[in-house]
Write an enzyme that holds these catalytic residues in place. Structure first.
Site, PDB file in Angstrom:
ATOM      1  N   TYR A   1      82.925 -19.809  -9.155  1.00 53.06           N
ATOM      2  CA  TYR A   1      83.394 -18.564  -9.765  1.00 53.06           C
ATOM      3  C   TYR A   1      84.917 -18.551  -9.822  1.00 53.06           C
ATOM      4  O   TYR A   1      85.601 -18.590  -8.807  1.00 53.06           O
ATOM      5  CB  TYR A   1      82.909 -17.343  -8.982  1.00 53.06           C
ATOM      6  CG  TYR A   1      81.417 -17.090  -9.060  1.00 53.06           C
ATOM      7  CD1 TYR A   1      80.604 -17.757  -9.966  1.00 53.06           C
ATOM      8  CD2 TYR A   1      80.812 -16.164  -8.211  1.00 53.06           C
ATOM      9  CE1 TYR A   1      79.245 -17.516 -10.024  1.00 53.06           C
ATOM     10  CE2 TYR A   1      79.456 -15.914  -8.272  1.00 53.06           C
ATOM     11  CZ  TYR A   1      78.674 -16.591  -9.178  1.00 53.06           C
ATOM     12  OH  TYR A   1      77.323 -16.341  -9.233  1.00 53.06           O
TER      13      TYR A   1
ATOM     14  N   SER B   1      71.741 -10.074 -13.076  1.00 54.32           N
ATOM     15  CA  SER B   1      71.795  -9.651 -14.482  1.00 54.32           C
ATOM     16  C   SER B   1      70.822  -8.518 -14.779  1.00 54.32           C
ATOM     17  O   SER B   1      70.053  -8.575 -15.749  1.00 54.32           O
ATOM     18  CB  SER B   1      71.533 -10.840 -15.419  1.00 54.32           C
ATOM     19  OG  SER B   1      72.010 -10.582 -16.716  1.00 54.32           O
TER      20      SER B   1
ATOM     21  N   LEU C   1      71.316  -5.755 -16.105  1.00 53.38           N
ATOM     22  CA  LEU C   1      71.618  -5.099 -17.383  1.00 53.38           C
ATOM     23  C   LEU C   1      71.542  -6.074 -18.556  1.00 53.38           C
ATOM     24  O   LEU C   1      72.027  -5.770 -19.650  1.00 53.38           O
ATOM     25  CB  LEU C   1      73.008  -4.458 -17.336  1.00 53.38           C
ATOM     26  CG  LEU C   1      73.235  -3.432 -16.230  1.00 53.38           C
ATOM     27  CD1 LEU C   1      74.635  -2.834 -16.318  1.00 53.38           C
ATOM     28  CD2 LEU C   1      72.179  -2.328 -16.293  1.00 53.38           C
TER      29      LEU C   1
END
Length: 319
Positions: free
Chosen positions: A57, A208, A210
């Site tokens: 990340y 995830s 959404l």
């Protein structure tokens, strides 16, 4: 604050997991270190305890930010990170081999500023490394005290079974969690993965919720993702895979589902995001919902959604 055991383990986690993929120090990072600190503080102050990051990340800066933010309250945090992603061009600088995972773990510990990781996860499967080698390496991490529990991410049902059998063959440490995409747009794990995880003792960390923002109404049918959005960032990445992923999200079927969720939300006097998160939080097998806020305000809205109770008729309608 309700806590649940993570799979067949004694590790108790909150029903919200803080995903930190947006945290970075580069100018293009969606969330600055200052805002990330506010988000982490708000999350922990609310009683939640599971914070998830990864060595890939934002080039590792997410781990650095998380490490600095939790240093003064490390004992309150169930700290999760992941390894497997490429960390260089060489053939041994990626994957789930002993060579790569050993270096990846040490690098994550340095960036996080800690001497142990509560939940160390295989970020993606590695078809080029025998699963016995991977599980033996991970078991060694646990026996050394540098890792407390093991998990995987994006594994198939067959991959989970193979890993658990490999751990059992050597009387080693099994996985206790699977981190996987799950939402009203992506319900593939309902086919067999949920049943396999239940049978083999893995809790589900659902990311995830959404649908990368589609369920929250951030994108429009037939329109390109707006500049600065997550999907616009992915669409601009080199290579065809990222573009294909974006195209697979922005389909008429997904917009039809998003429109239905918006209608339900209007009827309940709430938002589409609240409906989507509340639905996911009550799905059988889901231990924790991975939230990926860019701001403290988004986090507050997401945490409120976890407390929202959908009427039984709405749950039945959504399926």
């Amino acid at each position: 604050m309700p806590y649940s055991p993570l799979g067949h383990s004694g590790l108790h986690v909150s029903n919200a997991c803080l995903g930190t993929m947006n945290f970075g120090t580069d100018p293009q990072a969606p969330t600055s270190e200052a805002e990330a600190g506010r988000i982490i503080g708000t999350f922990l102050d609310a009683g939640h305890n599971l914070v998830d990051t990864a060595d890939t990340y934002r080039g590792g800066t997410s781990e650095e930010i998380v490490g600095r933010a939790i240093a003064h309250r490390r004992a309150d945090v169930v700290l999760a990170t992941k390894g497997a992603a490429p960390q260089g061009d060489g053939p041994n600088n990626r994957g789930l081999s002993r060579a790569h995972l050993t270096r990846a773990l040490e690098a994550s510990l340095r960036r996080l500023g800690t001497d142990y990781i509560d939940l160390y996860q295989c970020h993606v499967p590695d078809p080029h490394t025998p699963i016995d080698e991977t599980m033996a390496t991970l078991d060694g991490f646990v026996r050394s005290g540098k890792v407390r529990y093991l998990g995987c991410s994006n594994f198939t049902a067959a991959g989970v079974v193979s890993a658990q059998w490999a751990a059992q063959r050597r009387n080693g440490t099994p996985f206790v969690s699977l981190q996987v995409s799950y939402s009203l747009l992506d319900r593939d794990i309902e086919t067999e993965t949920l049943a396999v995880c239940r049978e083999h003792g893995l809790g589900i960390l659902a990311y995830s919720p959404l649908g990368s923002g589609v369920l929250a109404g951030r994108y429009r049918r037939g329109a390109a993702p707006s500049p600065g959005s997550r999907l616009a960032e992915w669409a601009a990445m080199p290579g065809p895979r990222a573009r294909a992923y974006v195209d697979a999200l922005l389909t008429d079927r997904h917009f039809d589902i998003a429109d239905d969720v918006a209608t339900v939300a209007t009827g309940l006097g709430t938002t589409s995001a609240t409906v989507a998160v509340a639905w996911l939080a009550t799905r059988p097998g889901v231990t924790s919902v991975v939230l990926g806020p860019r701001t403290a305000d988004q986090l507050a809205a997401n945490l409120a959604a976890l407390e929202f109770t959908l009427p039984a008729a709405v749950t039945a309608h959504l399926g």
